[in-house]
Design a protein around this motif. Structure first.
Motif, mmCIF file in Angstrom:
data_model
loop_
_atom_site.group_PDB
_atom_site.id
_atom_site.type_symbol
_atom_site.label_atom_id
_atom_site.label_comp_id
_atom_site.label_asym_id
_atom_site.label_seq_id
_atom_site.Cartn_x
_atom_site.Cartn_y
_atom_site.Cartn_z
ATOM 1 N N PHE A 63 91.150 -33.050 132.665
ATOM 2 C CA PHE A 63 91.347 -33.440 134.155
ATOM 3 C C PHE A 63 91.192 -34.838 134.242
ATOM 4 N N ASN A 64 90.166 -35.382 133.804
ATOM 5 C CA ASN A 64 89.882 -36.928 133.942
ATOM 6 C C ASN A 64 90.896 -37.622 133.177
ATOM 7 N N ASN A 69 91.995 -41.473 135.104
ATOM 8 C CA ASN A 69 91.670 -42.242 133.825
ATOM 9 C C ASN A 69 91.453 -43.452 134.092
ATOM 10 N N THR A 70 90.400 -43.848 134.571
ATOM 11 C CA THR A 70 89.796 -45.361 135.158
ATOM 12 C C THR A 70 89.380 -45.741 133.668
ATOM 13 N N PHE A 71 89.558 -46.746 133.367
ATOM 14 C CA PHE A 71 89.444 -47.596 132.081
ATOM 15 C C PHE A 71 89.573 -46.741 130.906
ATOM 16 N N TRP A 109 80.961 -40.720 134.332
ATOM 17 C CA TRP A 109 81.674 -42.170 134.726
ATOM 18 C C TRP A 109 82.965 -42.138 135.015
ATOM 19 N N ALA A 110 83.683 -41.553 134.431
ATOM 20 C CA ALA A 110 85.072 -41.602 134.917
ATOM 21 C C ALA A 110 85.395 -40.991 136.117
ATOM 22 N N GLY A 117 87.486 -45.320 143.187
ATOM 23 C CA GLY A 117 88.822 -46.166 143.277
ATOM 24 C C GLY A 117 89.891 -45.576 144.257
ATOM 25 N N ILE A 118 89.696 -44.199 144.557
ATOM 26 C CA ILE A 118 90.467 -43.625 145.427
ATOM 27 C C ILE A 118 89.868 -43.975 146.810
#
Length: 134
Positions: A63-64, A69-71, A109-110, A117-118
C-alpha cells in the motif's frame, strides 16, 4: 464373569450389611478411579511446537509503495517485507523478526510523511486558491 455377587446395599429382608472393608474398597475405587488391575500405568507425553507468528507487513508495504511512496520508503519497506517472508519460510525466526521490525518502522515513516505531504498539498491549494480569488 464373576458369579459371586455381593450387593452394595443389603436388602431389607436379610438384615445384614456388607462388611466395612468392602464398602471402603468400593468407595476408594469410585472416588479415585483406580483401575481393577495392579499393572503400572504408562503415560506418553507429546510435545507439540507451535509456530511463532511473525507478521511481515507485506500488504502495508505494498500500500505504501503504491500510494504513499515518500522518498521511496514504501519500496524499501516492501523489500524488507519480502526478506522477512523469505526468512520465515526458511525457518529463521530471529532474522524474520528483524526484517519485519525494519519494514514496520519504514512503513510508519512512509505513512507519516505521506499524510503530512497530503495535508501540505491541501493547505497549499487552499492558500493559493484564496490568494488567486482576491
Amino acid at each position: 464373569m464373576n458369579r459371586n455377587f455381593q450387593p452394595f446395599l443389603a436388602s431389607p429382608h436379610t438384615g445384614a450389611s456388607p462388611p466395612y472393608d468392602v464398602l471402603k474398597e468400593e468407595h476408594e475405587v469410585m472416588m479415585l478411579g483406580a483401575s481393577q488391575s495392579s499393572a503400572p500405568l504408562r503415560t506418553t507425553v507429546v510435545n507439540i511446537q507451535t509456530e511463532t507468528v511473525v507478521p511481515d507487513h507485506i500488504v502495508w508495504s505494498l500500500f505504501n509503495t503504491l500510494f504513499l511512496n515518500t522518498f521511496c520508503l514504501g519500496f524499501v519497506a516492501f523489500a524488507y517485507s519480502v526478506k522477512s517472508r523469505d526468512r520465515k519460510m526458511v525457518g529463521d525466526v530471529i532474522g524474520a523478526q528483524s526484517y519485519a521490525s525494519t519494514a514496520k518502522c519504514l512503513n510508519i515513516w512512509a505513512l507519516i510523511l505521506g499524510i503530512f505531504g497530503i495535508i501540505g498539498v491541501i493547505v497549499a491549494a487552499i492558500v493559493f486558491g484564496i490568494t488567486q480569488v482576491s
